[in-house]
Design a protein around this motif. Structure first.
Motif, PDB file in Angstrom:
ATOM      1  N   ASN A  34       0.956  -1.247   0.184  1.00 31.01           N
ATOM      2  CA  ASN A  34       0.172   0.228   0.073  1.00 31.01           C
ATOM      3  C   ASN A  34       0.696   1.344   0.118  1.00 31.01           C
ATOM      4  O   ASN A  34       0.247   2.273   0.344  1.00 31.01           O
ATOM      5  CB  ASN A  34      -0.937   0.212   1.256  1.00 31.01           C
ATOM      6  N   TYR A  36       3.843   3.600  -2.453  1.00 34.11           N
ATOM      7  CA  TYR A  36       4.487   4.061  -3.507  1.00 34.11           C
ATOM      8  C   TYR A  36       5.708   5.117  -3.439  1.00 34.11           C
ATOM      9  O   TYR A  36       5.669   6.185  -2.882  1.00 34.11           O
ATOM     10  CB  TYR A  36       3.549   4.694  -4.628  1.00 34.11           C
ATOM     11  N   ILE A  62      -0.956   4.831   0.194  1.00 33.00           N
ATOM     12  CA  ILE A  62      -2.255   4.546  -0.180  1.00 33.00           C
ATOM     13  C   ILE A  62      -3.113   3.788   0.800  1.00 33.00           C
ATOM     14  O   ILE A  62      -2.769   2.867   1.151  1.00 33.00           O
ATOM     15  CB  ILE A  62      -2.258   3.911  -1.634  1.00 33.00           C
ATOM     16  N   ARG A  64      -7.617   2.851   1.522  1.00 32.23           N
ATOM     17  CA  ARG A  64      -9.068   2.415   0.831  1.00 32.23           C
ATOM     18  C   ARG A  64     -10.113   2.770   1.416  1.00 32.23           C
ATOM     19  O   ARG A  64     -10.338   2.783   2.634  1.00 32.23           O
ATOM     20  CB  ARG A  64      -8.724   1.053   0.488  1.00 32.23           C
ATOM     21  N   ASP A  69      -9.203   3.192  -4.077  1.00 33.62           N
ATOM     22  CA  ASP A  69      -7.841   3.921  -3.479  1.00 33.62           C
ATOM     23  C   ASP A  69      -7.991   5.412  -3.110  1.00 33.62           C
ATOM     24  O   ASP A  69      -8.508   6.145  -4.111  1.00 33.62           O
ATOM     25  CB  ASP A  69      -6.776   3.561  -4.364  1.00 33.62           C
ATOM     26  N   VAL A  71      -5.512   8.848  -1.021  1.00 34.50           N
ATOM     27  CA  VAL A  71      -4.542   9.337  -0.485  1.00 34.50           C
ATOM     28  C   VAL A  71      -4.860  10.515   0.379  1.00 34.50           C
ATOM     29  O   VAL A  71      -5.754  11.153   0.150  1.00 34.50           O
ATOM     30  CB  VAL A  71      -3.607   9.827  -1.263  1.00 34.50           C
ATOM     31  N   LEU A  98      -7.754   8.644  -6.010  1.00 34.03           N
ATOM     32  CA  LEU A  98      -6.794   8.533  -7.076  1.00 34.03           C
ATOM     33  C   LEU A  98      -7.535   8.291  -8.392  1.00 34.03           C
ATOM     34  O   LEU A  98      -7.329   9.263  -9.295  1.00 34.03           O
ATOM     35  CB  LEU A  98      -5.866   7.264  -7.046  1.00 34.03           C
TER      36      LEU A  98
END
Length: 211
Positions: A34, A36, A62, A64, A69, A71, A98
Motif C-alpha cells: 500500500n 508507492y 495509499i 482504501r 484507493d 490518499v 486516485l
C-alpha cells in the motif's frame, strides 16, 4: 504531455494496483502493498520494503475507502497541486480519490459535477479524482499538477475551503458534541441556600376560625 504540468510518476501511480500481498514479506503482519515511491516509480510495496529499500525516498501511503484507493491530502499536496479536485473526510482524515469511481451519470438538480466523468460533487470543484484532473489537463490544458508559488497557494485555498465545508450530519454531530462539552465545562451552579433574615415573605394565611 508537458512534464511541467504533470510529474512523470503520476500516470504510473494511477495505474498501479495496491493492497496485494508482498511476495517478499508474505508471512509478515504488515505485508500489504500500500505504498508507492515517487523516486523509484516502480510499483507498490509494503511497510518492510520501505524500511529496507526506500528509507530515504519520497514515499506516499495509499489507503482504501469502499474498495477504492485514496490518499491523504496532507501527504499528496506536498508533491502535487490538487486544486480543483473534490476532497472528502473519511475516518477523521481529509482524502481524495486516485481514480474515477463508476456510477450512473448525474441527474437533474445536481449543482456540481465532475467535468470529465459527470460524477456529482459535494462542492464546486472541477474533478472527482486525480485521474479525472489528469484527463482534464490532457483534454484542455487549463490545469496543472505543478507546485509553483501560484499553484501552491491555490492548493492551500482548496484545502481550507474543503475543510470548512462539512455535511449536514457532520455539523449536527459536532453541535451535539459541542453542547455536551459545554455542559461538562460549565455545570449548572446550584442556587445559594436561603437565608432566614432575607427570606421573602410568602403569601399570608388567615388564622383558622375558632370552633
Amino acid at each position: 504531455m508537458d512534464a511541467v504540468l504533470v510529474p512523470p510518476w503520476l500516470e504510473q501511480l494511477l495505474h498501479t494496483s495496491f493492497f496485494s500481498v508482498c511476495r517478499i514479506h508474505a508471512d509478515a503482519a504488515r505485508s500489504e502493498c500500500n505504498m508507492y515511491c515517487l523516486d523509484c516509480n516502480d510499483g507498490a510495496f509494503c511497510f518492510y520494503c520501505r524500511s529496507s529499500r526506500h528509507k530515504d525516498h519520497q514515499v506516499i501511503q495509499i489507503r482504501r475507502s469502499s474498495y477504492h484507493d485514496v490518499v491523504r491530502v496532507a501527504e499528496i499536496q506536498k508533491v502535487l497541486d490538487i486544486s480543483g479536485v473534490q476532497t472528502y473526510v473519511i475516518n477523521s482524515a481529509r482524502v481524495l480519490f486516485l481514480n474515477v469511481r463508476p456510477q450512473p451519470k448525474s441527474g437533474k438538480g445536481v449543482a456540481h459535477i465532475c467535468e470529465i466523468c459527470g460524477r456529482s460533487l459535494l462542492d464546486p470543484f472541477r474533478f472527482c479524482s486525480l485521474g479525472c484532473k489528469l484527463e482534464g489537463i490532457k483534454k484542455n490544458g487549463d490545469a496543472s499538477f505543478a507546485l509553483d508559488g501560484r499553484n501552491e497557494a491555490l492548493t492551500m485555498d482548496n484545502t481550507r475551503e474543503g475543510m470548512s465545508r462539512k455535511s449536514v450530519s457532520s455539523r449536527q454531530q459536532e453541535e451535539r458534541l459541542r453542547e455536551g462539552s459545554t455542559q461538562d465545562m460549565y455545570p449548572a451552579t446550584p442556587p445559594p441556600p436561603a437565608s432566614n433574615a432575607r427570606r421573602r415573605k410568602g403569601i399570608p394565611h388567615r388564622a383558622p376560625f375558632g370552633s
